[in-house]
Structures are given as C-alpha cells and as structure tokens.
Motif scaffolding. Sequence first.
Motif, short mmCIF file in Angstrom:
data_model
loop_
_atom_site.label_atom_id
_atom_site.label_comp_id
_atom_site.label_asym_id
_atom_site.label_seq_id
_atom_site.Cartn_x
_atom_site.Cartn_y
_atom_site.Cartn_z
N VAL A 13 34.00 40.24 30.47
CA VAL A 13 34.72 40.64 31.76
C VAL A 13 33.30 40.40 32.73
CG1 VAL A 13 35.33 42.34 33.64
CG2 VAL A 13 36.45 42.32 31.43
N CYS A 18 36.15 41.88 39.45
CA CYS A 18 37.04 42.72 38.89
C CYS A 18 37.54 43.42 40.24
CB CYS A 18 36.30 43.55 38.08
SG CYS A 18 37.59 45.20 37.82
N THR A 19 38.98 43.55 40.31
CA THR A 19 39.60 44.29 41.30
C THR A 19 39.72 45.97 41.09
OG1 THR A 19 41.97 44.30 40.77
CG2 THR A 19 41.05 42.20 42.00
N GLY A 20 39.37 46.26 39.80
CA GLY A 20 39.60 47.62 39.51
C GLY A 20 40.94 48.36 39.55
N ASP A 21 41.95 47.25 39.40
CA ASP A 21 43.47 47.77 39.25
C ASP A 21 43.79 48.43 38.08
OD1 ASP A 21 43.03 44.75 38.33
OD2 ASP A 21 45.08 45.58 37.55
N GLY A 22 42.98 48.30 37.09
CA GLY A 22 43.18 48.89 35.73
C GLY A 22 44.20 48.23 34.67
N LEU A 23 44.82 47.09 35.05
CA LEU A 23 45.62 46.69 34.04
C LEU A 23 45.10 46.57 32.68
CD1 LEU A 23 48.13 43.48 34.86
CD2 LEU A 23 46.43 43.49 32.98
N CYS A 24 43.96 45.87 32.26
CA CYS A 24 43.50 45.74 31.16
C CYS A 24 43.24 47.22 30.45
CB CYS A 24 41.93 44.97 31.28
SG CYS A 24 40.73 45.70 32.34
N ALA A 40 35.82 47.32 35.49
CA ALA A 40 36.39 47.41 34.20
C ALA A 40 35.09 46.74 33.06
CB ALA A 40 37.60 46.53 33.60
N CYS A 74 45.35 39.39 34.50
CA CYS A 74 44.22 40.03 35.11
C CYS A 74 44.32 39.54 36.48
CB CYS A 74 42.84 39.80 34.52
SG CYS A 74 41.47 40.24 35.46
N PRO A 75 44.62 40.31 37.45
CA PRO A 75 44.84 40.02 38.98
C PRO A 75 43.17 39.37 39.35
CG PRO A 75 44.95 42.31 39.01
CD PRO A 75 44.76 41.74 37.50
N GLY A 76 42.15 39.86 38.74
CA GLY A 76 40.80 39.05 39.22
C GLY A 76 40.46 37.97 38.62
N CYS A 78 39.53 37.57 35.68
CA CYS A 78 37.98 37.67 35.42
C CYS A 78 37.91 37.87 33.76
CB CYS A 78 37.36 38.77 36.33
SG CYS A 78 38.04 40.24 36.26
N ILE A 79 38.70 38.13 33.06
CA ILE A 79 38.56 38.49 31.68
C ILE A 79 38.79 37.20 30.75
CG2 ILE A 79 39.80 39.49 29.79
CD1 ILE A 79 41.14 41.49 31.61
S1 SF4 Z 1 42.81 43.53 34.81
FE1 SF4 Z 1 40.93 42.39 35.42
S2 SF4 Z 1 40.79 42.89 37.65
FE2 SF4 Z 1 42.19 44.69 36.71
S3 SF4 Z 1 40.37 46.16 35.93
FE3 SF4 Z 1 40.86 44.66 34.43
S4 SF4 Z 1 39.22 43.27 34.23
FE4 SF4 Z 1 39.35 44.24 36.40
#
Ligand code: SF4
Length: 95
Positions: A13, A18-24, A40, A74-76, A78-79
Amino acid sequence: MAEVATDQLQVWVDQDLCTGDGLCVQYAPEVFEFDVDGLAYVKGTDGELRMTPGDRVDVPAHLRLEVIDSAKECPGECIHVVRDDGVEIAGPDAD
Ligand code: SF4
C-alpha cells in the motif's frame, strides 16, 4: 534448470495516497489494517504491520479475490497487487 514460476501474489500500500476510508480493511482484515495514523498498512502472517514504505506481504491464497477487489476499488488507487515476476496485476500500475 528453468526457474519455476509460482502464482504467489504480493501486495503493498502506498500510504501517501491512502484516503483512510477503510474499504480494504473491510474486504480483507487479515491483510490490511489501520495504524494509529488512520492509514491502511499491509500485515504479514505474523500479524505485524509493515511500516516501511513499499514493503510487501504475501497474499494468502484464500484471500486473493478480496485483495484484488480491494486494489480495483481502492479510492486512493494505492493498493498494488504484484505477481512474483514483478508484474502488477491489480492496482494503478496494472494494464
Ligand atoms: S481502500 Fe485504499 S484508500 Fe481506502 S483505506 Fe484501503 S488503502 Fe487506503
């Protein structure tokens, strides 16, 4: 002897995006976890978060789909899910 390719995947990651939204973390809590900074990180089978930027962990076979879906959604963006030949199969650098 020819090198035998495996289909082991690794994931990392990019916390800078990372936006910190927590999807992952919802999709694959065995692989992704928030640290106290609200971002994340990937987690090894030892349960330890990998805090060094760009550090990768192996994707457990039973979580491949969840991890790949996390990277795709992932909205950022970044994964990064990477094959052992270095090719990114899901994430912002995938074809
Ligand atoms: S899905 Fe992507 S943007 Fe969202 S918390 Fe996980 S790594 Fe960060």
